[in-house]
Scaffold this active site. Structure first.
Site, PDB file in Angstrom:
ATOM      1  N   LYS A 102       0.817  -1.210   0.000  1.00 53.20           N
ATOM      2  CA  LYS A 102       0.000   0.000   0.000  1.00 53.20           C
ATOM      3  C   LYS A 102       0.855   1.267   0.000  1.00 53.20           C
ATOM      4  CE  LYS A 102      -4.351  -1.684   1.938  1.00 53.20           C
ATOM      5  NZ  LYS A 102      -5.304  -1.622   3.076  1.00 53.20           N
ATOM      6  N   HIS A 106      -5.710 -11.243  -0.138  1.00 54.39           N
ATOM      7  CA  HIS A 106      -6.980 -10.726  -0.656  1.00 54.39           C
ATOM      8  C   HIS A 106      -7.639 -11.699  -1.626  1.00 54.39           C
ATOM      9  CE1 HIS A 106      -7.149  -6.822   1.230  1.00 54.39           C
ATOM     10  NE2 HIS A 106      -5.886  -6.590   0.898  1.00 54.39           N
TER      11      HIS A 106
END
Length: 333
Positions: free
Chosen positions: A192, A252
């Site tokens: 991120k 994810h």
């Protein structure tokens, strides 16, 4: 004492010979000098006379499994001298079948006295690895002042879940592997750092393009990890980073195959990634972030149950619910 085994007693390394019950039948001078135990006082005693409580149970389990199969074994022990001082040793143990009897020849080398390099004890190594991975993870996400608390909670939840799940399902995961999962869980979102803040902390819904950018973060994270891995020339972090790669890349993914980035399905998703997927979502839901309100624990647990078998490994959800039940004493299913 079998004469054919006496040749081993002439070695410069410490040597111990035991019978099939692991009772000492002979040691050489080097063994006496290192351990401080005199030959006359330990003949007939169990070889475990030098055992400390610091060698992992997995090490002993591995040793006994190999010896029971009639195979040689080698590993690292943290033993205790007659003085009470600890010593770290590399040992190889080989079974010999002579005249219907089994003897074990153990050859020790004291690691503190190696001519080159630095030996790091297992517990110290684990501590160093954990701290450095934590620093790395936080440094990659330094823009978010609340990230350290989130990462620590994810790590704590991971430790609870992997421990309970291993026991509940009888997986017999090694202690080293479980520790690697716990350490590496803190790295799950390092990618991120490559996502623009305006997208990452946007308070409203993301556009399709913005969603695509966010869904790139597992690949960005793996790229960061690969650059770190290239710089390592020894094995100090190799196992840790291998597990971290699975977590970063696949946490994810969804159990039903609709996740990202590779649409992995079911057990094709590495176990470590499936574990972190559960705890990361639970902590994200129950934490206040710039782009969302905090959920109650009951609402978050209901979400996990609702998505059991679609987003999440159903067995892991059952294990996570067991943790919550043990902590609260009751749970609504």
């Amino acid at each position: 004492m079998i004469d054919t085994l006496r040749i081993f007693l002439t070695l410069a390394d410490a040597v111990i010979i035991t019978d099939s019950n692991h009772r000492i039948v002979e040691v050489n001078d080097a063994y006496q000098n290192i351990t401080g135990y005199k030959r006359e006082s330990i003949l007939g005693a169990k070889a475990s006379i030098v055992k400390s409580k610091l060698t992992s149970k997995d090490t002993y389990r591995s040793m006994y499994e190999a010896l029971n199969r009639g195979c040689s074994w080698s590993g690292i022990f943290i033993n205790k001298k007659a003085s009470g001082c600890l010593w770290h040793s590399s040992i190889s143990i080989t079974p010999y079948h002579i005249g219907g009897d089994i003897y074990y020849v153990g050859i020790f080398r004291e690691l503190e006295h190696l001519a080159e390099g630095v030996y790091v004890a297992e517990e110290r190594r684990n501590s160093i690895q954990g701290v450095l991975l934590k620093v790395l993870a936080i440094s990659c996400e330094i823009r978010d002042p609340a990230i350290e608390e989130h990462l620590i909670r994810v790590q704590q939840y991971t430790e609870q879940l992997v421990t309970v799940h291993n026991k509940r399902m009888g997986l017999n995961l090694s202690g080293d592997y479980m520790q690697s999962i716990i350490h590496s869980s803190i790295m799950h979102d390092i990618g991120k750092s490559g996502v623009p803040e305006g997208i990452l902390y946007k308070p409203g819904p993301l556009t399709g393009y913005e969603r695509l950018i966010v869904e790139m973060h597992p690949l960005i994270g793996v790229d960061i990890l690969s650059k770190i891995n290239v710089e390592l020339t020894d094995s100090f972090f190799k196992d840790e980073l291998s597990v971290a790669r699975h977590i970063i890349l696949s946490h994810h993914e969804r159990w039903d195959g609709t996740g990202y980035p590779h649409q992995l399905k079911g057990t094709d998703i590495p176990l470590e990634a499936r574990i972190v997927s559960v705890v990361d979502v639970f902590d994200a839901l129950t934490s206040r972030r710039p782009y969302k309100e905090i959920w109650s624990k009951e609402k978050a647990l209901a979400y996990l149950i609702e998505n059991k078998g679609t987003a999440f490994d159903p067995d892991l959800i059952d294990s996570f619910l067991m943790i919550e039940e043990m902590q609260t004493g009751s749970l609504t299913n």
